[in-house]
Design an enzyme around this catalytic site. Structure first.
Site, PDB file in Angstrom:
ATOM      1  N   TYR A   1       0.837  -1.201   0.000  1.00  0.00           N
ATOM      2  CA  TYR A   1       0.000   0.000   0.000  1.00  0.00           C
ATOM      3  C   TYR A   1       0.873   1.252   0.000  1.00  0.00           C
ATOM      4  O   TYR A   1       0.632   2.191  -0.771  1.00  0.00           O
ATOM      5  CB  TYR A   1      -0.916  -0.023   1.218  1.00  0.00           C
ATOM      6  CG  TYR A   1      -1.696   1.246   1.449  1.00  0.00           C
ATOM      7  CD1 TYR A   1      -2.703   1.648   0.564  1.00  0.00           C
ATOM      8  CD2 TYR A   1      -1.439   2.048   2.564  1.00  0.00           C
ATOM      9  CE1 TYR A   1      -3.418   2.818   0.780  1.00  0.00           C
ATOM     10  CE2 TYR A   1      -2.151   3.209   2.781  1.00  0.00           C
ATOM     11  CZ  TYR A   1      -3.140   3.592   1.893  1.00  0.00           C
ATOM     12  OH  TYR A   1      -3.844   4.753   2.103  1.00  0.00           O
TER      13      TYR A   1
ATOM     14  N   GLU B   1     -11.427   5.591   5.405  1.00  0.00           N
ATOM     15  CA  GLU B   1     -11.098   6.498   6.505  1.00  0.00           C
ATOM     16  C   GLU B   1     -12.269   6.589   7.485  1.00  0.00           C
ATOM     17  O   GLU B   1     -12.070   6.675   8.702  1.00  0.00           O
ATOM     18  CB  GLU B   1     -10.748   7.893   5.966  1.00  0.00           C
ATOM     19  CG  GLU B   1      -9.509   7.960   5.096  1.00  0.00           C
ATOM     20  CD  GLU B   1      -8.209   7.779   5.867  1.00  0.00           C
ATOM     21  OE1 GLU B   1      -8.267   7.678   7.115  1.00  0.00           O
ATOM     22  OE2 GLU B   1      -7.154   7.719   5.216  1.00  0.00           O
TER      23      GLU B   1
ATOM     24  N   TRP C   1      -5.198   1.673  11.007  1.00  0.00           N
ATOM     25  CA  TRP C   1      -5.157   1.474   9.561  1.00  0.00           C
ATOM     26  C   TRP C   1      -4.775   0.049   9.180  1.00  0.00           C
ATOM     27  O   TRP C   1      -5.210  -0.457   8.144  1.00  0.00           O
ATOM     28  CB  TRP C   1      -4.208   2.472   8.916  1.00  0.00           C
ATOM     29  CG  TRP C   1      -4.362   2.501   7.433  1.00  0.00           C
ATOM     30  CD1 TRP C   1      -3.463   2.074   6.499  1.00  0.00           C
ATOM     31  CD2 TRP C   1      -5.501   2.971   6.695  1.00  0.00           C
ATOM     32  NE1 TRP C   1      -3.969   2.243   5.234  1.00  0.00           N
ATOM     33  CE2 TRP C   1      -5.223   2.799   5.328  1.00  0.00           C
ATOM     34  CE3 TRP C   1      -6.726   3.526   7.074  1.00  0.00           C
ATOM     35  CZ2 TRP C   1      -6.112   3.146   4.325  1.00  0.00           C
ATOM     36  CZ3 TRP C   1      -7.633   3.878   6.078  1.00  0.00           C
ATOM     37  CH2 TRP C   1      -7.333   3.689   4.727  1.00  0.00           C
TER      38      TRP C   1
END
Length: 206
Positions: free
Chosen positions: A16, A38, A46
């Site tokens: 990522y 988000e 995350w």
């Protein structure tokens, strides 16, 4: 290769970081996916979001906002029953609401991309000292965009969440100067240098 103080050896996060985070994004479906991840991340971390990304995509029709905008209570119940899904009715309902708000922005500006990138004149912002690790959790730009999104009816998109999105979608390049991604992104996309302004809660990212 430096990883911007992420301190991870998790393959999914490394991929990522190397291929998505901070790369200027100009695709509305992709913008919606990043934004709604988000939303799901609020109060969590995350790493969990990345591990659950395919579950989110399955639950929300690959983040096709036109489909999500038509979701009903039955869809909310369906999503809540999916194994591994975050069991937050409020967040699920927020994503459905945000899909409708997303459509309204498209109607007004032609695309969400046009709306969002107008804040930086289509350029990736390089704030002084950010490349050295002095990265805030929010700033004046994320304050402004967050307030406008809330005014337009979006939920779960406070200034900290919006700042994270601006990093992710490449409007702000917060890779470290010793990270290959920093130079690669700057070389491939238009940039503008700005002084830090109205920043608060300065902390190292990661």
């Amino acid at each position: 290769m430096a990883y911007c103080n992420w301190g991870t050896d998790l393959d999914i996060l490394i991929a990522y970081h190397d291929t998505e985070w901070g790369v200027p994004l100009h695709d509305d479906r992709g913008q919606f996916e990043f934004l709604m991840m988000e939303v799901m991340q609020c109060g969590l971390n995350w790493t969990m979001m990345m591990k659950k990304r395919e579950i989110f995509r399955s639950c929300f029709d690959n983040f096709e906002y036109d489909k999500i905008a038509k979701y009903t209570e039955e869809d909310v119940e369906r999503i809540l029953e999916v194994p591994g899904m975050i069991k937050s009715r409020r967040k699920i309902e927020a994503i459905i609401n945000n899909a409708k708000c997303f459509q309204k922005i498209q109607e007004e500006f032609g695309s969400f991309d046009s709306y969002l990138w107008a804040y930086s004149d289509g350029k990736t912002i390089l704030y002084n000292k950010h490349e050295d690790g002095y990265i805030p959790v929010s700033n004046g730009l994320s304050d402004e965009i967050s307030k406008n999104l809330k005014k337009r009816g979006f939920k779960y998109l406070g200034t900290v969440t919006v700042y994270s999105h601006l990093q992710a979608c490449g409007m702000i390049n917060d890779h470290g100067s010793d990270c290959p991604c920093y130079k690669r992104i700057n070389a491939a996309h238009p940039t503008v240098r700005k002084r830090r302004y109205k920043e608060k809660q300065i902390q190292y990212f990661g």
